[in-house]
Design a protein around this motif. Structure first.
Motif, PDB file in Angstrom:
ATOM      1  N   PHE A 149      96.837 -31.322  30.915  1.00 59.52           N
ATOM      2  CA  PHE A 149      95.515 -31.191  30.317  1.00 59.52           C
ATOM      3  C   PHE A 149      95.661 -31.082  28.814  1.00 59.52           C
ATOM      4  O   PHE A 149      96.710 -30.701  28.294  1.00 59.52           O
ATOM      5  N   ASN A 150      94.607 -31.433  28.098  1.00 61.85           N
ATOM      6  CA  ASN A 150      94.598 -31.248  26.642  1.00 61.85           C
ATOM      7  C   ASN A 150      93.172 -31.050  26.168  1.00 61.85           C
ATOM      8  O   ASN A 150      92.207 -31.347  26.879  1.00 61.85           O
ATOM      9  N   LEU A 151      93.055 -30.532  24.955  1.00 66.28           N
ATOM     10  CA  LEU A 151      91.753 -30.264  24.342  1.00 66.28           C
ATOM     11  C   LEU A 151      91.668 -31.038  23.033  1.00 66.28           C
ATOM     12  O   LEU A 151      92.564 -30.945  22.189  1.00 66.28           O
ATOM     13  N   LYS A 152      90.579 -31.786  22.880  1.00 68.20           N
ATOM     14  CA  LYS A 152      90.325 -32.510  21.644  1.00 68.20           C
ATOM     15  C   LYS A 152      89.020 -32.020  21.024  1.00 68.20           C
ATOM     16  O   LYS A 152      88.059 -31.722  21.738  1.00 68.20           O
ATOM     17  N   ILE A 153      89.014 -31.921  19.711  1.00 70.12           N
ATOM     18  CA  ILE A 153      87.802 -31.647  18.950  1.00 70.12           C
ATOM     19  C   ILE A 153      87.698 -32.697  17.859  1.00 70.12           C
ATOM     20  O   ILE A 153      88.664 -32.937  17.128  1.00 70.12           O
ATOM     21  N   ASN A 154      86.560 -33.352  17.787  1.00 72.69           N
ATOM     22  CA  ASN A 154      86.373 -34.473  16.850  1.00 72.69           C
ATOM     23  C   ASN A 154      87.435 -35.539  17.057  1.00 72.69           C
ATOM     24  O   ASN A 154      87.922 -36.157  16.100  1.00 72.69           O
ATOM     25  N   GLY A 155      87.801 -35.743  18.315  1.00 68.52           N
ATOM     26  CA  GLY A 155      88.735 -36.804  18.656  1.00 68.52           C
ATOM     27  C   GLY A 155      90.193 -36.486  18.421  1.00 68.52           C
ATOM     28  O   GLY A 155      91.054 -37.337  18.666  1.00 68.52           O
ATOM     29  N   LYS A 156      90.503 -35.268  17.968  1.00 62.45           N
ATOM     30  CA  LYS A 156      91.887 -34.908  17.663  1.00 62.45           C
ATOM     31  C   LYS A 156      92.360 -33.775  18.566  1.00 62.45           C
ATOM     32  O   LYS A 156      91.627 -32.803  18.789  1.00 62.45           O
ATOM     33  N   VAL A 157      93.573 -33.911  19.063  1.00 60.02           N
ATOM     34  CA  VAL A 157      94.175 -32.841  19.856  1.00 60.02           C
ATOM     35  C   VAL A 157      94.403 -31.634  18.953  1.00 60.02           C
ATOM     36  O   VAL A 157      94.963 -31.763  17.860  1.00 60.02           O
ATOM     37  N   VAL A 158      93.979 -30.450  19.380  1.00 53.12           N
ATOM     38  CA  VAL A 158      94.022 -29.270  18.512  1.00 53.12           C
ATOM     39  C   VAL A 158      95.069 -28.248  18.960  1.00 53.12           C
ATOM     40  O   VAL A 158      95.079 -27.117  18.480  1.00 53.12           O
ATOM     41  N   GLY A 159      95.956 -28.633  19.850  1.00 57.32           N
ATOM     42  CA  GLY A 159      97.013 -27.721  20.270  1.00 57.32           C
ATOM     43  C   GLY A 159      97.953 -28.405  21.232  1.00 57.32           C
ATOM     44  O   GLY A 159      97.637 -29.453  21.809  1.00 57.32           O
ATOM     45  N   GLU A 160      99.128 -27.837  21.379  1.00 58.35           N
ATOM     46  CA  GLU A 160     100.121 -28.363  22.296  1.00 58.35           C
ATOM     47  C   GLU A 160     100.555 -27.265  23.262  1.00 58.35           C
ATOM     48  O   GLU A 160     100.279 -26.091  23.072  1.00 58.35           O
ATOM     49  N   SER A 161     101.275 -27.688  24.311  1.00 63.40           N
ATOM     50  CA  SER A 161     101.894 -26.752  25.256  1.00 63.40           C
ATOM     51  C   SER A 161     100.882 -25.779  25.853  1.00 63.40           C
ATOM     52  O   SER A 161     101.000 -24.569  25.712  1.00 63.40           O
ATOM     53  N   GLY A 162      99.845 -26.329  26.498  1.00 57.28           N
ATOM     54  CA  GLY A 162      98.868 -25.491  27.159  1.00 57.28           C
ATOM     55  C   GLY A 162      99.410 -24.879  28.443  1.00 57.28           C
ATOM     56  O   GLY A 162     100.467 -25.267  28.942  1.00 57.28           O
ATOM     57  N   PHE A 163      98.673 -23.920  28.972  1.00 58.25           N
ATOM     58  CA  PHE A 163      99.081 -23.196  30.177  1.00 58.25           C
ATOM     59  C   PHE A 163      97.925 -23.129  31.156  1.00 58.25           C
ATOM     60  O   PHE A 163      96.771 -23.283  30.774  1.00 58.25           O
ATOM     61  N   TYR A 164      98.245 -22.873  32.403  1.00 62.47           N
ATOM     62  CA  TYR A 164      97.182 -22.643  33.375  1.00 62.47           C
ATOM     63  C   TYR A 164      97.673 -21.682  34.441  1.00 62.47           C
ATOM     64  O   TYR A 164      98.867 -21.530  34.661  1.00 62.47           O
ATOM     65  N   PHE A 165      96.735 -21.016  35.098  1.00 62.54           N
ATOM     66  CA  PHE A 165      97.083 -20.147  36.210  1.00 62.54           C
ATOM     67  C   PHE A 165      95.879 -20.051  37.141  1.00 62.54           C
ATOM     68  O   PHE A 165      94.756 -20.416  36.783  1.00 62.54           O
ATOM     69  N   GLY A 166      96.134 -19.611  38.363  1.00 59.66           N
ATOM     70  CA  GLY A 166      95.098 -19.577  39.373  1.00 59.66           C
ATOM     71  C   GLY A 166      94.178 -18.383  39.228  1.00 59.66           C
ATOM     72  O   GLY A 166      94.500 -17.388  38.582  1.00 59.66           O
ATOM     73  N   GLY A 167      93.012 -18.478  39.857  1.00 60.87           N
ATOM     74  CA  GLY A 167      92.024 -17.421  39.790  1.00 60.87           C
ATOM     75  C   GLY A 167      92.278 -16.272  40.739  1.00 60.87           C
ATOM     76  O   GLY A 167      91.454 -15.358  40.811  1.00 60.87           O
TER      77      GLY A 167
END
Length: 356
Positions: A149-167
């Motif tokens: 997964f990644n996050l873009k703002i104004n078409g640009k990726v704003v961070g690297e090495s994201g994380f996730y975990f279960g609920g």
């Protein structure tokens, strides 16, 4: 309170000595998966009281006091940073949905400061039951099912090495996505922006794209440039930047081995096994979240530049103490306990935090 299982940076660092020669600049990044266990029982009901935008602290506390009503972040927020976001109403509600075939993703809540963004991602599908997703002929736990997964703002990726975990048990069909942010990329943004969250699930050849409104919290943000340097017979330690929000404490520092230029692989590994522990004014060790480091090692000299994020203290501290220590090869960040023998004498920096 069980810590989130964050990263195993040391496994990367320890592999330096066994790796063939590489270019001088070596980026060291974190994994994209970690797990957690739900700490409290709370459920989100589709009630109109959850309006978009920030929930006031009074309203947040009132909502949380009603049985079976509360933010998902409250249910999984085992770290102080997320807890403070909930307690102070520094989270926003959202209703961003995307579907593909029989799978539907819905972002319902966000937290956004200058250091990281968090999203609650609810997944629904006829093939998903009690957190088990049947995909590609195999059953996989949803908490292990994010391919990327990644996050873009104004078409640009704003961070690297994201994380996730279960609920956790209370929300088995929900994921928490956490994206550390490049503060330089978001510092000039307006308070309210739209982010594009792209998610890929294992076994599904499709990119789910969700437009998610983000409201940046400006509450009690502190940016400091200590520029303090300590040295001993073999090491130089410089604390360069400290950013403190009610949710996240971000630290940038550098190290170099004195009396040497280019290091051997063993020496480079030993240098990278030095880390910083952060304590608040009550002696509490701040919980590590994520981090990365880069080693520059050539005939002109050696230097590591590292950046680590920690969950902020439960209450705003009068000061923070940054202690340099050495790790064992099998230690794993975020280091819930550190022995006195691991600390390096004379390598402790105290930084005052301005009052509100």
């Amino acid at each position: 309170m069980s810590p989130l299982v964050r990263t195993r940076l040391n496994e990367v660092y320890a592999s330096i000595a066994d790796s063939p020669a590489k270019p001088a600049n070596r980026p060291l990044r974190t994994w994209k998966h970690r797990t957690t266990i739900a700490a409290t029982a709370a459920a989100v009901l589709g009630i109109a009281v959850f309006a978009s935008g920030f929930v006031s602290p009074v309203m947040a506390q009132s909502i949380r006091s009603i049985p079976l009503i509360g933010t998902i972040f409250d249910s999984v927020g085992q770290e102080f940073g997320i807890q403070r976001a909930v307690d102070s109403g520094m989270y926003s509600t959202a209703d961003s949905t995307v579907s593909y075939q029989d799978i539907r993703l819905n972002v319902t809540e966000t937290v956004f400061d200058r250091e990281r963004a968090l999203f609650t991602l609810q997944v629904s599908s006829p093939y998903l039951k009690d957190g088990i997703l049947s995909s590609g002929g195999e059953d996989i736990e949803l908490k292990n099912a994010v391919h990327n997964f990644n996050l873009k703002i104004n078409g640009k990726v704003v961070g690297e090495s994201g994380f996730y975990f279960g609920g956790g048990e209370e929300h088995p069909n929900t994921l928490i996505l956490e994206q550390p942010l490049d503060s330089a990329s978001v510092s000039s943004l307006p308070d309210s922006v739209k982010g594009e969250l792209t998610v890929m699930l294992e076994g599904i050849d499709h990119e789910f794209k969700l437009d998610v409104p983000l409201t940046k919290s400006e509450k009690d943000i502190v940016h400091l440039n200590p520029k303090q340097t300590l040295t001993n017979d073999s090491l130089s330690f410089t604390l360069s930047e400290v950013d403190v929000t009610p949710i996240t404490t971000n630290v940038k520092y550098s190290l170099s081995a004195l009396g040497k230029t280019k290091l051997s692989d063993d020496e480079a590994s030993a240098l990278m096994n030095h880390r910083v522990a952060v304590y608040d004014d009550k002696g509490n060790l701040l919980q590590g979240l994520n981090g990365e480091g880069m080693l520059e090692n050539n005939e002109k000299g050696n230097k590591t530049d590292s950046q680590y994020s920690f969950a902020s203290a439960q209450q705003r501290p009068a000061y923070l103490i940054f202690k340099l220590f050495t790790t064992d090869d099998h230690d794993a960040f975020p280091y819930t306990t550190i022995k006195d023998s691991q600390f390096i004498d004379g390598m402790s920096i105290k930084v005052d935090i301005p009052s509100k």
